[in-house]
Design a protein around this motif. Sequence first.
Motif, PDB file in Angstrom:
ATOM      1  N   CYS A   1      16.254  59.215  60.356  1.00 49.79           N
ATOM      2  CA  CYS A   1      17.312  59.654  59.479  1.00 49.79           C
ATOM      3  C   CYS A   1      16.817  60.840  58.653  1.00 49.79           C
ATOM      4  O   CYS A   1      15.766  60.749  58.005  1.00 49.79           O
ATOM      5  N   ILE A   2      17.556  61.913  58.664  1.00 53.95           N
ATOM      6  CA  ILE A   2      17.143  63.121  57.947  1.00 53.95           C
ATOM      7  C   ILE A   2      17.988  63.392  56.710  1.00 53.95           C
ATOM      8  O   ILE A   2      17.773  64.377  56.024  1.00 53.95           O
ATOM      9  N   TYR A   3      18.922  62.504  56.418  1.00 58.49           N
ATOM     10  CA  TYR A   3      19.826  62.716  55.290  1.00 58.49           C
ATOM     11  C   TYR A   3      19.455  61.823  54.112  1.00 58.49           C
ATOM     12  O   TYR A   3      19.594  60.602  54.193  1.00 58.49           O
ATOM     13  N   PRO A   4      19.001  62.413  52.998  1.00 55.21           N
ATOM     14  CA  PRO A   4      18.603  61.608  51.843  1.00 55.21           C
ATOM     15  C   PRO A   4      19.706  60.692  51.307  1.00 55.21           C
ATOM     16  O   PRO A   4      19.405  59.669  50.695  1.00 55.21           O
ATOM     17  N   SER A   5      20.954  61.010  51.564  1.00 53.27           N
ATOM     18  CA  SER A   5      22.044  60.164  51.081  1.00 53.27           C
ATOM     19  C   SER A   5      22.232  58.902  51.935  1.00 53.27           C
ATOM     20  O   SER A   5      22.910  57.968  51.518  1.00 53.27           O
ATOM     21  N   ASN A   6      21.623  58.853  53.110  1.00 53.69           N
ATOM     22  CA  ASN A   6      21.728  57.682  53.978  1.00 53.69           C
ATOM     23  C   ASN A   6      20.870  56.555  53.417  1.00 53.69           C
ATOM     24  O   ASN A   6      19.741  56.772  52.986  1.00 53.69           O
ATOM     25  N   ARG A   7      21.391  55.333  53.465  1.00 55.00           N
ATOM     26  CA  ARG A   7      20.658  54.205  52.874  1.00 55.00           C
ATOM     27  C   ARG A   7      19.351  53.883  53.605  1.00 55.00           C
ATOM     28  O   ARG A   7      18.468  53.229  53.052  1.00 55.00           O
ATOM     29  N   HIS A   8      19.178  54.350  54.833  1.00 56.38           N
ATOM     30  CA  HIS A   8      17.952  54.096  55.591  1.00 56.38           C
ATOM     31  C   HIS A   8      16.916  55.223  55.446  1.00 56.38           C
ATOM     32  O   HIS A   8      15.820  55.120  55.985  1.00 56.38           O
ATOM     33  N   TYR A   9      17.280  56.276  54.733  1.00 53.97           N
ATOM     34  CA  TYR A   9      16.410  57.450  54.616  1.00 53.97           C
ATOM     35  C   TYR A   9      15.008  57.090  54.124  1.00 53.97           C
ATOM     36  O   TYR A   9      14.009  57.578  54.637  1.00 53.97           O
ATOM     37  N   LYS A  10      14.922  56.193  53.137  1.00 50.80           N
ATOM     38  CA  LYS A  10      13.606  55.892  52.545  1.00 50.80           C
ATOM     39  C   LYS A  10      12.637  55.282  53.550  1.00 50.80           C
ATOM     40  O   LYS A  10      11.427  55.350  53.371  1.00 50.80           O
ATOM     41  N   TRP A  11      13.152  54.665  54.618  1.00 48.86           N
ATOM     42  CA  TRP A  11      12.281  54.038  55.615  1.00 48.86           C
ATOM     43  C   TRP A  11      11.964  54.954  56.792  1.00 48.86           C
ATOM     44  O   TRP A  11      11.122  54.623  57.615  1.00 48.86           O
ATOM     45  N   TYR A  12      12.630  56.070  56.916  1.00 47.82           N
ATOM     46  CA  TYR A  12      12.416  56.970  58.051  1.00 47.82           C
ATOM     47  C   TYR A  12      12.115  58.389  57.567  1.00 47.82           C
ATOM     48  O   TYR A  12      10.962  58.763  57.431  1.00 47.82           O
ATOM     49  N   GLY A  13      13.141  59.165  57.317  1.00 49.06           N
ATOM     50  CA  GLY A  13      12.946  60.543  56.873  1.00 49.06           C
ATOM     51  C   GLY A  13      12.131  60.640  55.601  1.00 49.06           C
ATOM     52  O   GLY A  13      11.304  61.535  55.439  1.00 49.06           O
ATOM     53  N   GLY A  14      12.342  59.712  54.702  1.00 47.55           N
ATOM     54  CA  GLY A  14      11.596  59.703  53.448  1.00 47.55           C
ATOM     55  C   GLY A  14      10.108  59.459  53.650  1.00 47.55           C
ATOM     56  O   GLY A  14       9.289  59.823  52.813  1.00 47.55           O
ATOM     57  N   LEU A  15       9.752  58.841  54.748  1.00 42.54           N
ATOM     58  CA  LEU A  15       8.340  58.599  55.086  1.00 42.54           C
ATOM     59  C   LEU A  15       7.788  59.673  56.017  1.00 42.54           C
ATOM     60  O   LEU A  15       6.642  59.597  56.439  1.00 42.54           O
ATOM     61  N   GLY A  16       8.625  60.637  56.372  1.00 39.05           N
ATOM     62  CA  GLY A  16       8.189  61.701  57.272  1.00 39.05           C
ATOM     63  C   GLY A  16       8.340  61.360  58.746  1.00 39.05           C
ATOM     64  O   GLY A  16       7.869  62.093  59.601  1.00 39.05           O
ATOM     65  N   ILE A  17       9.002  60.238  59.073  1.00 41.99           N
ATOM     66  CA  ILE A  17       9.203  59.848  60.471  1.00 41.99           C
ATOM     67  C   ILE A  17      10.225  60.779  61.101  1.00 41.99           C
ATOM     68  O   ILE A  17      11.322  60.941  60.583  1.00 41.99           O
ATOM     69  N   LYS A  18       9.868  61.381  62.226  1.00 44.15           N
ATOM     70  CA  LYS A  18      10.753  62.329  62.920  1.00 44.15           C
ATOM     71  C   LYS A  18      11.130  61.797  64.296  1.00 44.15           C
ATOM     72  O   LYS A  18      10.366  61.071  64.930  1.00 44.15           O
ATOM     73  N   PHE A  19      12.309  62.194  64.754  1.00 41.21           N
ATOM     74  CA  PHE A  19      12.785  61.841  66.091  1.00 41.21           C
ATOM     75  C   PHE A  19      12.515  63.029  66.996  1.00 41.21           C
ATOM     76  O   PHE A  19      13.164  64.072  66.886  1.00 41.21           O
ATOM     77  N   LEU A  20      11.536  62.898  67.889  1.00 46.17           N
ATOM     78  CA  LEU A  20      11.073  64.015  68.714  1.00 46.17           C
ATOM     79  C   LEU A  20      11.418  63.869  70.195  1.00 46.17           C
ATOM     80  O   LEU A  20      10.877  64.593  71.019  1.00 46.17           O
ATOM     81  N   LEU A  21      12.316  62.946  70.532  1.00 48.84           N
ATOM     82  CA  LEU A  21      12.669  62.693  71.928  1.00 48.84           C
ATOM     83  C   LEU A  21      13.843  63.544  72.385  1.00 48.84           C
ATOM     84  O   LEU A  21      14.816  63.708  71.653  1.00 48.84           O
ATOM     85  N   SER A  22      13.751  64.046  73.610  1.00 48.19           N
ATOM     86  CA  SER A  22      14.887  64.747  74.223  1.00 48.19           C
ATOM     87  C   SER A  22      15.750  63.714  74.958  1.00 48.19           C
ATOM     88  O   SER A  22      15.325  62.573  75.170  1.00 48.19           O
ATOM     89  N   LYS A  23      16.932  64.120  75.373  1.00 47.16           N
ATOM     90  CA  LYS A  23      17.799  63.212  76.141  1.00 47.16           C
ATOM     91  C   LYS A  23      17.122  62.786  77.443  1.00 47.16           C
ATOM     92  O   LYS A  23      17.231  61.634  77.853  1.00 47.16           O
ATOM     93  N   ASP A  24      16.430  63.707  78.084  1.00 48.52           N
ATOM     94  CA  ASP A  24      15.728  63.370  79.333  1.00 48.52           C
ATOM     95  C   ASP A  24      14.619  62.345  79.093  1.00 48.52           C
ATOM     96  O   ASP A  24      14.411  61.443  79.902  1.00 48.52           O
ATOM     97  N   GLU A  25      13.914  62.465  77.979  1.00 49.83           N
ATOM     98  CA  GLU A  25      12.860  61.503  77.669  1.00 49.83           C
ATOM     99  C   GLU A  25      13.444  60.122  77.358  1.00 49.83           C
ATOM    100  O   GLU A  25      12.867  59.099  77.736  1.00 49.83           O
ATOM    101  N   ILE A  26      14.602  60.094  76.703  1.00 54.06           N
ATOM    102  CA  ILE A  26      15.263  58.818  76.435  1.00 54.06           C
ATOM    103  C   ILE A  26      15.675  58.164  77.752  1.00 54.06           C
ATOM    104  O   ILE A  26      15.482  56.963  77.946  1.00 54.06           O
ATOM    105  N   ARG A  27      16.216  58.957  78.684  1.00 56.51           N
ATOM    106  CA  ARG A  27      16.570  58.426  80.014  1.00 56.51           C
ATOM    107  C   ARG A  27      15.346  57.875  80.737  1.00 56.51           C
ATOM    108  O   ARG A  27      15.391  56.823  81.367  1.00 56.51           O
ATOM    109  N   LEU A  28      14.234  58.609  80.645  1.00 57.65           N
ATOM    110  CA  LEU A  28      12.985  58.171  81.272  1.00 57.65           C
ATOM    111  C   LEU A  28      12.551  56.814  80.704  1.00 57.65           C
ATOM    112  O   LEU A  28      12.216  55.895  81.456  1.00 57.65           O
TER     113      LEU A  28
END
Length: 85
Positions: free
Chosen positions: A1-28
Amino acid sequence: CIYPSNRHYKWYGGLGIKFLLSKDEIRLLWNRYRAGDMGAPALVRINLEAHYSLSNCRFVDTDKEVLRRKPKTSNDVLSLLTKDT
């Protein structure tokens, strides 16, 4: 989550967790872990302190994944102990 207004932000974006997967990697990953055969597949990180990346993600059945998460309250611990397996 990259939006500070989202209630889950503190557990993901707020901790620096990034989503680095492409659609092809998700399919894989979907095919590798046979997520289509799962009742309720969810994409999770293997190392909970690292980013969502090809080498750090897998699909799991959410019914089984609940046993892996960190309990937040004593009620969570109780529900994990009394959950039917």
